[in-house]
Design a protein around this motif. Structure first.
Motif, PDB file in Angstrom:
ATOM      1  N   PHE A   1       0.518   6.639  -6.716  1.00  0.00           N
ATOM      2  CA  PHE A   1      -0.678   7.437  -7.091  1.00  0.00           C
ATOM      3  C   PHE A   1      -0.273   8.885  -7.034  1.00  0.00           C
ATOM      4  O   PHE A   1      -0.420   9.684  -8.115  1.00  0.00           O
ATOM      5  CB  PHE A   1      -1.722   7.297  -5.777  1.00  0.00           C
TER       6      PHE A   1
ATOM      7  N   TYR B   1      -9.971   4.091  -1.829  1.00  0.00           N
ATOM      8  CA  TYR B   1      -9.313   2.649  -1.594  1.00  0.00           C
ATOM      9  C   TYR B   1      -7.816   2.914  -0.518  1.00  0.00           C
ATOM     10  O   TYR B   1      -7.631   2.402   0.268  1.00  0.00           O
ATOM     11  CB  TYR B   1      -8.922   1.981  -2.618  1.00  0.00           C
ATOM     12  N   LEU B   2      -7.227   4.225  -0.814  1.00  0.00           N
ATOM     13  CA  LEU B   2      -5.839   4.348  -0.289  1.00  0.00           C
ATOM     14  C   LEU B   2      -6.184   5.215   0.910  1.00  0.00           C
ATOM     15  O   LEU B   2      -5.189   5.561   1.636  1.00  0.00           O
ATOM     16  CB  LEU B   2      -4.905   4.854  -1.356  1.00  0.00           C
TER      17      LEU B   2
ATOM     18  N   LEU C   1      -7.233   7.738 -12.135  1.00  0.00           N
ATOM     19  CA  LEU C   1      -6.908   7.902 -10.580  1.00  0.00           C
ATOM     20  C   LEU C   1      -7.986   8.017  -9.899  1.00  0.00           C
ATOM     21  O   LEU C   1      -7.790   7.884  -8.429  1.00  0.00           O
ATOM     22  CB  LEU C   1      -5.857   8.945 -10.213  1.00  0.00           C
TER      23      LEU C   1
ATOM     24  N   MET D   1       1.958   2.048  -3.450  1.00  0.00           N
ATOM     25  CA  MET D   1       0.838   2.406  -4.371  1.00  0.00           C
ATOM     26  C   MET D   1       0.497   3.616  -3.923  1.00  0.00           C
ATOM     27  O   MET D   1       0.080   4.521  -5.054  1.00  0.00           O
ATOM     28  CB  MET D   1      -0.531   1.391  -3.845  1.00  0.00           C
TER      29      MET D   1
ATOM     30  N   TYR E   1      -8.898   5.741  -6.589  1.00  0.00           N
ATOM     31  CA  TYR E   1      -8.060   5.362  -5.745  1.00  0.00           C
ATOM     32  C   TYR E   1      -8.013   5.972  -4.212  1.00  0.00           C
ATOM     33  O   TYR E   1      -7.561   5.482  -3.456  1.00  0.00           O
ATOM     34  CB  TYR E   1      -6.383   5.686  -6.320  1.00  0.00           C
TER      35      TYR E   1
ATOM     36  N   ARG F   1       0.812  -1.275   0.126  1.00  0.00           N
ATOM     37  CA  ARG F   1       0.019  -0.012  -0.150  1.00  0.00           C
ATOM     38  C   ARG F   1       0.984   1.270  -0.051  1.00  0.00           C
ATOM     39  O   ARG F   1       0.424   2.231  -0.677  1.00  0.00           O
ATOM     40  CB  ARG F   1      -1.014   0.028   1.169  1.00  0.00           C
TER      41      ARG F   1
END
Length: 531
Positions: free
Chosen positions: A144, A166-167, A160, A140, A163, A137
């Protein structure tokens, strides 16, 4: 041990599945047996369930509807649906909903046992992959933000936008800003320290930066080559509040962070009010750093100080002589520019007794001229390189004529670059006009005034510029495009002349025929017959 729910409004079906599957060999147990869908929905909200085996046809809430609700709540649960109906649409809908598999009655328990085992194997794979994903993560998140600062607004939103949730990236700030910490002595350090120690020291510097800025609502730090890019955001009354806060922190940071290793320059990008415009702020932070040459005594470069949002024609310069120079550059009057340089040089000689002070005055002039070009989006990298090379070798310049000739050569390049830019702008404007006519030729009231309004210039200016650039009047281009499209319709359709004249923008077919004959040397009917 895996937890299983069996559900069917038929009690015998539930008992049959429970008794005919060797749950122990599958390392599982039946946690619940239900006879309605609502009980299953309630159970999965309070218990850890791995697999649901459900009839698809049940009263009130069907197995399909139950699956939709459960998978929305917990997409990791595996669901196997069973139906007595041999209908493909059930299987297709079940797969679309996201259930693991679908089987038909009468149940083959050996086959069902295989499907259950496969579901458990898939669960293990997904659990392992989720673990790997969670461990990656941080990478990621960095990827991003790296993509965010390099993609334009539309690309960033398209690629993007899913995301951040989720992040767990908070996008609720009102204002955002990008800072660029550039290591100016990186090449020397890599040779002296070695790559490993250099990057360890770089990470340590990143920790100091993070400590200074991590209290912002949004904060992320990226290390890209020899740059440490810091992205921040917060809810403040206005963008200037965020900017002032950043300046305070940076001044304190530069005062207290004492490093015997790194030489730092910091570029401050523009304040933006949309997260997806981060590339604009990042690009401006890089652009701000380019002005290190003109302000060598500084470490912090703010794009807001360097680029003023004034119209170029209304720019205010500090000295009357600079105003005169700008006018001569616009006119590309090289003889007058050479005289201006001579006069300017003689004036500064009165107050400066060495060439280093003379060059300080010269670079002040060049700074404002390059700002002018920057505001016009003209690339000045090659000119800046010439200036940097000269300033790095001032000791090689022996007399005043060398300085005058050097400065004249730079202004000559600037005049050429300005001329190229104006030509490109004129070409772009005329291409826009032609494209607009091609898109709107069918409008009967298409006029010079309408086109001028579209490209945002006066009709008189547009008419003169277009004639000079293209060699024809705008009205002639409108006629050419209309007749060209009329020819296509005459060749490829059976439309009447009246219909064709209307489609290409003429008020009536008689005027159309007159214009057509004038252009093509034959009337439309003869043209169509000659195909």
């Amino acid at each position: 041990m895996r937890k299983v729910i069996i559900v069917d409004d038929n009690h015998l079906s539930v008992e049959g599945i429970y008794k005919n599957i060797d749950w122990k060999s599958l390392n599982s147990e039946v946690a619940y047996m239900f006879y309605d869908s609502q009980s299953v929905i309630d159970a999965v909200k309070s218990a850890n369930i791995d697999l649901i085996i459900s009839d698809i046809e049940m009263p009130i809430i069907s197995g399909l509807e139950m699956s939709k609700q459960i998978l929305k709540f917990n997409p990791n649960i595996k669901i196997i649906l069973i139906s007595a109906f041999d209908k493909f649409e059930y299987a297709r809908e079940a797969i679309r909903v996201g259930v693991y598999d679908y089987i038909e009655k009468p149940i083959d328990y050996n086959y069902l046992s295989t499907i259950i085992n496969n579901a458990f194997v898939q669960l293990e794979k997904e659990k392992r992959n989720r673990k790997i994903l969670n461990e990656s993560r941080p990478l990621m998140i960095s990827k991003f933000f790296s993509e965010l600062i390099h993609l334009n607004t539309d690309e960033a939103k398209y690629n993007l936008s899913k995301y951040p949730d989720y992040l767990n990236i908070d996008l609720n700030s009102k204002y955002f800003l990008t800072l660029n910490f550039k290591i100016t002595n990186s090449k020397t350090l890599k040779n002296d320290l070695g790559i490993e120690k250099y990057h360890i020291s770089l990470i340590d510097l990143g920790d100091h930066i993070k400590s200074a800025f991590s209290k912002f609502q949004l904060y992320h730090l990226l290390i890209e080559r020899d740059d440490i890019i810091t992205i921040i955001g917060g809810n403040y009354p206005n963008g200037n509040y965020l900017l002032n806060k950043v300046h305070d922190i940076l001044n304190s940071f530069m005062e207290h962070y004492k490093s015997d290793i790194f030489e730092l320059n910091i570029g401050i990008g523009s304040v933006i009010d949309s997260f997806w415009n981060m590339k604009i702020s990042y690009d401006n932070s890089c652009k701000a750093l380019e002005y290190n040459f003109f302000f060598p005594q500084k470490n912090i470069f703010d794009i807001h100080d360097i680029v003023r949002k004034n119209n170029v024609n209304n720019s205010v310069y500090l000295y009357a002589k600079e105003d005169k120079l700008i006018q001569l550059i616009y006119k590309k009057d090289l003889n007058s520019i050479k005289n201006w340089i001579q006069d300017f040089y003689e004036e500064i000689l009165i107050n400066c007794n060495n060439k280093y002070l003379i060059f300080n005055n010269i670079y002040s002039i060049l700074s404002n001229v390059l700002k002018l070009l920057y505001n016009m989006s003209i690339n000045t990298n090659d000119i800046e390189n010439i200036i940097v090379n000269t300033y790095s070798n001032l000791s090689t310049i022996c007399n005043s004529s060398e300085i005058i000739n050097w400065l004249f050569d730079i202004f000559k390049i600037i005049c050429n670059r300005l001329d190229e830019s104006i030509k490109n702008q004129h070409e772009y404007l005329c291409n826009n006009v032609i494209t607009y006519i091609q898109d709107n030729y069918s409008k009967k009231d298409l006029s010079l005034n309408e086109i001028a309004l579209y490209v945002n210039v006066s009709p008189a200016y547009l008419s003169a510029l277009f004639k000079k650039q293209i060699g024809e009047n705008i009205s002639a281009i409108i006629t050419n495009i209309r007749i060209e499209n009329a020819c296509k319709l005459l060749e490829n359709t059976n439309l009447s002349l009246k219909e064709i004249s209307e489609k290409v923008g003429y008020v009536n077919q008689y005027y159309f025929s007159s214009c057509f004959k004038k252009k093509m040397n034959k009337n439309p009917s003869i043209y169509r017959q000659g195909i």
